[in-house]
Design a protein around this motif. Structure first.
Motif: not given
Length: 120
Positions: A20, A23-24, A28, A77, A79, A81, A106-108, A111
């Motif tokens: 997280i 990339n972000s 979060r 928006q 992320v 966690d 969004w999450w890694t 996704q």
């Protein structure tokens, strides 16, 4: 030097947070659950401030409340966690209710990959 983890939960939590933060640039949505309550907070990692916070017994209500507080703070928006928890049960219910209330998550690790990268 080899790092020895205390548990698989700690290893999972470190791996999720590393992805997280790498990339972000978005805030979060961090989730914690106990046997009785579930907690959610939106954190800005750059400043280290908590932007919105909600807790309760029902994950659907907590998801709706954190989405409302985030949207009131003009955060559309985040992320997601999930910490050391797997994405199922109460964690999934919280995420789904926040998403249905208008918050984009969004999450890694879940996704979907872009379809444009494939060669023909």
């Amino acid at each position: 030097m080899i790092k020895v983890y205390k548990s698989t939960q700690e290893r999972r939590q470190i791996a999720v947070r590393a992805k997280i933060r790498k990339n972000s640039t978005l805030p979060r949505l961090s989730v914690h659950r106990s046997l009785k309550f579930i907690y959610a907070q939106v954190i800005d990692d750059k400043s280290g401030n908590t932007l919105a916070y909600a807790k309760g017994l029902d994950p659907v209500e907590v998801g709706q409340k954190i989405a409302k507080l985030s949207l009131d703070a003009k955060i559309k928006q985040v992320v997601f966690d999930r910490g050391p928890y797997k994405y199922h049960g109460r964690i999934k219910k919280l995420a789904d209710s926040a998403r249905e209330s208008g918050l984009k998550l969004w999450w890694t690790d879940i996704q979907p990959k872009s379809k444009n990268l494939k060669k023909k």
